[in-house]
Design a protein around this motif. Structure first.
Motif, PDB file in Angstrom:
ATOM      1  N   LYS A   1     -56.001  -6.469  -2.564  1.00 47.41           N
ATOM      2  CA  LYS A   1     -57.128  -7.384  -2.566  1.00 47.41           C
ATOM      3  C   LYS A   1     -57.183  -8.077  -3.919  1.00 47.41           C
ATOM      4  CE  LYS A   1     -58.088  -5.457   1.349  1.00 47.41           C
ATOM      5  NZ  LYS A   1     -57.695  -6.071   2.598  1.00 47.41           N
TER       6      LYS A   1
ATOM      7  N   HIS B   1     -53.482 -17.592   4.038  1.00 47.84           N
ATOM      8  CA  HIS B   1     -54.160 -16.635   4.902  1.00 47.84           C
ATOM      9  C   HIS B   1     -53.156 -15.789   5.671  1.00 47.84           C
ATOM     10  CE1 HIS B   1     -57.278 -19.820   4.418  1.00 47.84           C
ATOM     11  NE2 HIS B   1     -58.074 -18.770   4.341  1.00 47.84           N
TER      12      HIS B   1
ATOM     13  N   ASN C   1     -58.690 -13.895   4.770  1.00 46.02           N
ATOM     14  CA  ASN C   1     -58.601 -14.408   3.403  1.00 46.02           C
ATOM     15  C   ASN C   1     -58.841 -13.329   2.353  1.00 46.02           C
ATOM     16  OD1 ASN C   1     -61.317 -13.896   3.487  1.00 46.02           O
ATOM     17  ND2 ASN C   1     -61.984 -16.019   3.153  1.00 46.02           N
ATOM     18  N   SER C   2     -58.777 -12.066   2.750  1.00 44.85           N
ATOM     19  CA  SER C   2     -59.086 -10.984   1.814  1.00 44.85           C
ATOM     20  C   SER C   2     -58.100 -10.923   0.653  1.00 44.85           C
ATOM     21  CB  SER C   2     -59.117  -9.640   2.549  1.00 44.85           C
ATOM     22  OG  SER C   2     -57.875  -9.366   3.168  1.00 44.85           O
TER      23      SER C   2
ATOM     24  N   VAL D   1     -56.722 -13.710  -0.642  1.00 47.19           N
ATOM     25  CA  VAL D   1     -56.758 -15.019  -1.292  1.00 47.19           C
ATOM     26  C   VAL D   1     -57.686 -14.937  -2.496  1.00 47.19           C
ATOM     27  CG1 VAL D   1     -57.296 -17.474  -1.010  1.00 47.19           C
ATOM     28  CG2 VAL D   1     -56.366 -16.166   0.911  1.00 47.19           C
TER      29      VAL D   1
ATOM     30  N   ALA E   1     -60.583 -15.365  -4.951  1.00 51.36           N
ATOM     31  CA  ALA E   1     -61.931 -15.748  -4.553  1.00 51.36           C
ATOM     32  C   ALA E   1     -62.292 -17.176  -4.933  1.00 51.36           C
ATOM     33  CB  ALA E   1     -62.945 -14.770  -5.168  1.00 51.36           C
TER      34      ALA E   1
ATOM     35  N   ARG F   1     -60.906 -19.633  -2.178  1.00 48.74           N
ATOM     36  CA  ARG F   1     -61.001 -19.270  -0.762  1.00 48.74           C
ATOM     37  C   ARG F   1     -61.597 -20.374   0.100  1.00 48.74           C
ATOM     38  NH1 ARG F   1     -63.121 -13.025  -1.259  1.00 48.74           N
ATOM     39  NH2 ARG F   1     -61.105 -12.130  -1.881  1.00 48.74           N
ATOM     40  N   GLU F   2     -62.669 -20.977  -0.363  1.00 50.30           N
ATOM     41  CA  GLU F   2     -63.307 -22.006   0.447  1.00 50.30           C
ATOM     42  C   GLU F   2     -62.387 -23.198   0.630  1.00 50.30           C
ATOM     43  OE1 GLU F   2     -67.651 -24.252   0.861  1.00 50.30           O
ATOM     44  OE2 GLU F   2     -67.223 -22.942  -0.845  1.00 50.30           O
TER      45      GLU F   2
ATOM     46  N   ILE G   1     -59.505 -22.319   3.278  1.00 50.21           N
ATOM     47  CA  ILE G   1     -59.860 -22.301   4.696  1.00 50.21           C
ATOM     48  C   ILE G   1     -60.162 -23.710   5.187  1.00 50.21           C
ATOM     49  CG2 ILE G   1     -62.320 -21.830   4.347  1.00 50.21           C
ATOM     50  CD1 ILE G   1     -60.025 -20.587   7.207  1.00 50.21           C
TER      51      ILE G   1
END
Length: 381
Positions: free
Chosen positions: A17, A157, A174-175, A177, A179, A182-183, A186
């Protein structure tokens, strides 16, 4: 298509992670540019493989629309515009992440930027993976191929397919990816899916309904204006996913061809394995050696640049099934062949690669290839 080629692969190396660099612990290593490159066991995440420079060219093209100069996009990546523009260039995932972060720090509307990047994706620039998707017997088979070989695409992803009574759910995990991106990731991927959707499901005779789950992301619904497609959005979900009805999964792909699909799937397998072998520490060292082949540093010098001991560097290269000596030879023989084939003399090639004596280069090249450099030059010419 037999089950062997299209079976779902859930086991992917690297169950780590990652978050923003400031939140990462000792399980993560960084390269000389400060980019995340590998987990503590010597292996990175599922997306930590070399990728075509096309993914970066899309970022730079969209960035220009937002007034961001290419030089600013590439700052700190050790990449040039020539690298990005060459259709055979591969970049490391960490370099692409650095470009994304450079741009996001400069654009005024990151959501619009994600859209402008995503709409640049199509099957033509997906390489062999695009052919494998189009040649799949059914849409369901194409989904399986997309999940299995997602690392060959631009996505960060992990894609997994979960079958339900109503069809299948394609989840975008996306765990792993970072932080802070991330947005963007996606949103970019969803716009890319939208861009390729007409070829995938546009030949249906009746309208179908998809369900898109995007947790907390205000995705512009008006971008999904297709007469044969209705989309239900769930922005309160805890996952990012697309639900596909069973009748759509059984739909024949527009260029369905079992034999071609088998060949393409095998080529995807070979390409992915090849890229996995060139990730992690070996990729970092190789990139460093290419920067100045005429002044190849000692192993201890590279270890110092990476802030690790020479013993640790040796161990991690061994985990990548190579060695420093092997990487030096690999870089030298590749560059030597390219220089000779470009028309440079044997003497000139030897000087470019840092050899003080042409005879020493000739012996080395003959050892690498089994052919003297003069003969290689004549044959290629």
């Amino acid at each position: 298509m037999g089950p062997r080629l299209f079976r779902r692969q859930r086991q992917v190396a690297g169950e780590f992670k990652f978050g923003h660099p400031s939140m990462l612990g000792e399980a993560v290593q960084f390269d000389m540019f400060g980019h995340m490159v590998a987990a503590a066991d010597g292996y990175g995440t599922h997306w930590d493989v070399p990728r075509p420079a096309t993914t970066c060219s899309h970022l730079l093209e969209a960035a220009r629309l937002h007034g961001v100069a290419s030089a600013d996009c590439l700052a700190g990546t050790d990449l040039s515009l020539a690298d990005i523009g060459h259709n055979t260039t591969e970049v490391q995932a960490g370099q692409e992440l650095a470009i994304v972060r450079n741009i996001l720090a400069r654009v005024s509307d990151p959501h619009e930027f994600a859209r402008d990047v995503g709409v640049r994706y199509n099957f033509a620039n997906m390489g062999i993976l695009g052919y494998a998707l189009l040649a799949s017997p059914t849409l369901g088979d194409a989904v399986n191929i997309a999940c299995r070989y997602a690392a060959l695409s631009s996505t960060f992803h992990r894609l997994t397919r979960c079958d339900t009574a109503d069809g299948a759910v394609l989840e975008f995990d996306n765990s792993a990816v970072p932080a802070d991106v991330r947005e963007f990731m996606i949103e970019r991927d969803m716009f890319a899916v939208i861009n390729v959707a007409p070829l995938l499901i546009g030949q249906l005779e009746s309208t179908i309904a998809l369900k898109v789950e995007l947790p907390g992301i205000d995705f512009p619904i008006d971008r999904l204006d297709f007469p044969w497609l209705t989309v239900e959005f769930d922005l309160t979900s805890t996952r990012s996913a697309v639900s596909i009805p069973a009748d759509a999964l059984a739909l024949a792909m527009p260029a369905a061809d079992t034999v071609t699909a088998q060949v393409c799937a095998q080529q995807c397998e070979d390409l992915l394995e090849s890229r996995r072998q060139r990730r992690g520490m070996a990729a970092l060292v190789r990139s460093r050696l290419v920067r100045d082949p005429g002044q190849l540093p000692a192993m201890a010098e590279i270890a110092d640049e990476l802030c690790i001991t020479e013993r640790t560097l040796h161990r991690r290269l061994a985990a990548d099934r190579t060695s420093y000596r092997a990487l030096v030879d690999e870089v030298r023989v590749t560059l030597a062949a390219a220089l000779l084939e470009s028309g440079l003399t044997v003497e000139g090639t030897a000087r470019q690669l840092g050899y003080s004596e042409t005879a020493a280069f000739t012996r080395a090249f003959s050892r690498w290839t089994g052919t003297p450099p003069s003969r290689h030059r004549r044959l290629r010419a």
